[in-house]
Scaffold this motif. Sequence first.
Motif, PDB file in Angstrom:
ATOM      1  N   ILE A  88       0.852  -1.170   0.000  1.00  0.00           N
ATOM      2  CA  ILE A  88       0.000   0.000   0.000  1.00  0.00           C
ATOM      3  C   ILE A  88       0.891   1.224   0.000  1.00  0.00           C
ATOM      4  O   ILE A  88       1.861   1.294   0.750  1.00  0.00           O
ATOM      5  N   LEU A  89       0.553   2.207  -0.846  1.00  0.00           N
ATOM      6  CA  LEU A  89       1.292   3.460  -0.896  1.00  0.00           C
ATOM      7  C   LEU A  89       0.432   4.557  -0.289  1.00  0.00           C
ATOM      8  O   LEU A  89      -0.750   4.686  -0.619  1.00  0.00           O
ATOM      9  N   PHE A  90       1.041   5.338   0.597  1.00  0.00           N
ATOM     10  CA  PHE A  90       0.351   6.455   1.241  1.00  0.00           C
ATOM     11  C   PHE A  90       1.138   7.722   0.970  1.00  0.00           C
ATOM     12  O   PHE A  90       2.308   7.810   1.305  1.00  0.00           O
ATOM     13  N   ASP A  91       0.483   8.691   0.337  1.00  0.00           N
ATOM     14  CA  ASP A  91       1.097   9.986   0.078  1.00  0.00           C
ATOM     15  C   ASP A  91       0.691  10.919   1.210  1.00  0.00           C
ATOM     16  O   ASP A  91      -0.470  11.338   1.295  1.00  0.00           O
ATOM     17  N   SER A  92       1.637  11.243   2.081  1.00  0.00           N
ATOM     18  CA  SER A  92       1.302  12.060   3.250  1.00  0.00           C
ATOM     19  C   SER A  92       0.970  13.500   2.885  1.00  0.00           C
ATOM     20  O   SER A  92       0.316  14.193   3.656  1.00  0.00           O
ATOM     21  N   ALA A  93       1.375  13.970   1.716  1.00  0.00           N
ATOM     22  CA  ALA A  93       1.058  15.339   1.286  1.00  0.00           C
ATOM     23  C   ALA A  93      -0.401  15.469   0.882  1.00  0.00           C
ATOM     24  O   ALA A  93      -1.045  16.490   1.146  1.00  0.00           O
ATOM     25  N   THR A  94      -0.954  14.442   0.247  1.00  0.00           N
ATOM     26  CA  THR A  94      -2.336  14.493  -0.249  1.00  0.00           C
ATOM     27  C   THR A  94      -3.285  13.562   0.505  1.00  0.00           C
ATOM     28  O   THR A  94      -4.488  13.602   0.273  1.00  0.00           O
ATOM     29  N   GLU A  95      -2.738  12.716   1.362  1.00  0.00           N
ATOM     30  CA  GLU A  95      -3.479  11.674   2.078  1.00  0.00           C
ATOM     31  C   GLU A  95      -4.171  10.704   1.130  1.00  0.00           C
ATOM     32  O   GLU A  95      -5.223  10.148   1.427  1.00  0.00           O
ATOM     33  N   MET A  96      -3.582  10.505  -0.043  1.00  0.00           N
ATOM     34  CA  MET A  96      -4.082   9.517  -1.006  1.00  0.00           C
ATOM     35  C   MET A  96      -3.470   8.157  -0.671  1.00  0.00           C
ATOM     36  O   MET A  96      -2.274   8.066  -0.383  1.00  0.00           O
ATOM     37  N   VAL A  97      -4.305   7.130  -0.731  1.00  0.00           N
ATOM     38  CA  VAL A  97      -3.868   5.772  -0.431  1.00  0.00           C
ATOM     39  C   VAL A  97      -4.152   4.896  -1.637  1.00  0.00           C
ATOM     40  O   VAL A  97      -5.238   4.958  -2.209  1.00  0.00           O
ATOM     41  N   THR A  98      -3.170   4.079  -2.014  1.00  0.00           N
ATOM     42  CA  THR A  98      -3.337   3.182  -3.153  1.00  0.00           C
ATOM     43  C   THR A  98      -2.944   1.774  -2.731  1.00  0.00           C
ATOM     44  O   THR A  98      -1.861   1.574  -2.186  1.00  0.00           O
ATOM     45  N   CYS A  99      -3.811   0.824  -3.011  1.00  0.00           N
ATOM     46  CA  CYS A  99      -3.525  -0.580  -2.705  1.00  0.00           C
ATOM     47  C   CYS A  99      -3.410  -1.351  -4.007  1.00  0.00           C
ATOM     48  O   CYS A  99      -4.175  -1.112  -4.948  1.00  0.00           O
ATOM     49  N   ILE A 100      -2.509  -2.288  -4.024  1.00  0.00           N
ATOM     50  CA  ILE A 100      -2.284  -3.111  -5.214  1.00  0.00           C
ATOM     51  C   ILE A 100      -3.506  -3.974  -5.536  1.00  0.00           C
ATOM     52  O   ILE A 100      -3.710  -4.364  -6.686  1.00  0.00           O
ATOM     53  N   SER A 101      -4.366  -4.234  -4.545  1.00  0.00           N
ATOM     54  CA  SER A 101      -5.551  -5.069  -4.784  1.00  0.00           C
ATOM     55  C   SER A 101      -6.579  -4.373  -5.679  1.00  0.00           C
ATOM     56  O   SER A 101      -7.401  -5.033  -6.302  1.00  0.00           O
ATOM     57  N   LYS A 102      -6.579  -3.031  -5.707  1.00  0.00           N
ATOM     58  CA  LYS A 102      -7.483  -2.229  -6.550  1.00  0.00           C
ATOM     59  C   LYS A 102      -8.963  -2.489  -6.265  1.00  0.00           C
ATOM     60  O   LYS A 102      -9.810  -2.344  -7.135  1.00  0.00           O
ATOM     61  N   LYS A 103      -9.297  -2.854  -5.047  1.00  0.00           N
ATOM     62  CA  LYS A 103     -10.693  -3.123  -4.699  1.00  0.00           C
ATOM     63  C   LYS A 103     -11.560  -1.871  -4.854  1.00  0.00           C
ATOM     64  O   LYS A 103     -12.691  -1.954  -5.321  1.00  0.00           O
ATOM     65  N   PHE A 104     -11.009  -0.723  -4.475  1.00  0.00           N
ATOM     66  CA  PHE A 104     -11.777   0.511  -4.619  1.00  0.00           C
ATOM     67  C   PHE A 104     -12.095   0.789  -6.078  1.00  0.00           C
ATOM     68  O   PHE A 104     -13.206   1.164  -6.426  1.00  0.00           O
ATOM     69  N   GLU A 105     -11.125   0.581  -6.946  1.00  0.00           N
ATOM     70  CA  GLU A 105     -11.327   0.821  -8.363  1.00  0.00           C
ATOM     71  C   GLU A 105     -12.339  -0.146  -8.975  1.00  0.00           C
ATOM     72  O   GLU A 105     -13.073   0.215  -9.888  1.00  0.00           O
ATOM     73  N   PHE A 106     -12.402  -1.378  -8.469  1.00  0.00           N
ATOM     74  CA  PHE A 106     -13.313  -2.379  -9.024  1.00  0.00           C
ATOM     75  C   PHE A 106     -14.680  -2.405  -8.342  1.00  0.00           C
ATOM     76  O   PHE A 106     -15.690  -2.589  -8.999  1.00  0.00           O
ATOM     77  N   MET A 107     -14.709  -2.237  -7.022  1.00  0.00           N
ATOM     78  CA  MET A 107     -15.968  -2.369  -6.285  1.00  0.00           C
ATOM     79  C   MET A 107     -16.520  -1.065  -5.734  1.00  0.00           C
ATOM     80  O   MET A 107     -17.700  -0.980  -5.410  1.00  0.00           O
ATOM     81  N   GLY A 108     -15.659  -0.078  -5.557  1.00  0.00           N
ATOM     82  CA  GLY A 108     -16.125   1.204  -5.041  1.00  0.00           C
ATOM     83  C   GLY A 108     -16.077   1.349  -3.537  1.00  0.00           C
ATOM     84  O   GLY A 108     -16.529   2.356  -3.001  1.00  0.00           O
ATOM     85  N   ILE A 109     -15.550   0.348  -2.849  1.00  0.00           N
ATOM     86  CA  ILE A 109     -15.315   0.483  -1.405  1.00  0.00           C
ATOM     87  C   ILE A 109     -13.858   0.145  -1.137  1.00  0.00           C
ATOM     88  O   ILE A 109     -13.234  -0.607  -1.891  1.00  0.00           O
ATOM     89  N   GLN A 110     -13.338   0.704  -0.051  1.00  0.00           N
ATOM     90  CA  GLN A 110     -11.934   0.477   0.268  1.00  0.00           C
ATOM     91  C   GLN A 110     -11.740  -0.908   0.861  1.00  0.00           C
ATOM     92  O   GLN A 110     -12.586  -1.425   1.580  1.00  0.00           O
ATOM     93  N   CYS A 111     -10.572  -1.468   0.564  1.00  0.00           N
ATOM     94  CA  CYS A 111     -10.211  -2.784   1.088  1.00  0.00           C
ATOM     95  C   CYS A 111      -9.685  -2.657   2.517  1.00  0.00           C
ATOM     96  O   CYS A 111      -9.375  -1.561   2.990  1.00  0.00           O
ATOM     97  N   CYS A 112      -9.573  -3.775   3.180  1.00  0.00           N
ATOM     98  CA  CYS A 112      -9.095  -3.796   4.558  1.00  0.00           C
ATOM     99  C   CYS A 112      -7.670  -3.249   4.674  1.00  0.00           C
ATOM    100  O   CYS A 112      -7.307  -2.665   5.694  1.00  0.00           O
TER     101      CYS A 112
END
Length: 125
Positions: A53-77
């Motif tokens: 998981i990548l967290f950008d502390s400047a923007t508070e953006m979080v990216t997970c390799i699972s891409k659950k948010f991109e596919f389902m619209g809810i954040q993964c665990c």
Amino acid sequence: MVSCVAKVYTPEILELFQAEYEKSLNCFIYIHGKVGHVIEYKIHRDRSNERTILFDSATEMVTCISKKFEFMGIQCCHVLKVLDHRNIKFLPPQYILTRWTRDAKFDVVHDICSSSIQVDMCLLY
């Protein structure tokens, strides 16, 4: 975090979100590296199922390799674990899709001919 989204999400989506949140409580987290504002976390419930998981502390953006948010619209665990670890107690608005909220009634979609059609979003899900 669940209590703040309970007022926003539909009951069905809240149930899915709550399941992910409960999974996040059983995850282990550690910092794997840092470059500038971006922190790389590793999260796992057991060593065989580790996620990056990548967290950008400047923007508070979080990216997970699972891409659950991109596919389902809810954040993964995994993302929820990072947010909790960073003491972010409210789900940032960019991670709440309008179509999953109680306020979502109608939306405009386009058919294959690019014609606009108004659709009751509740009927789609």
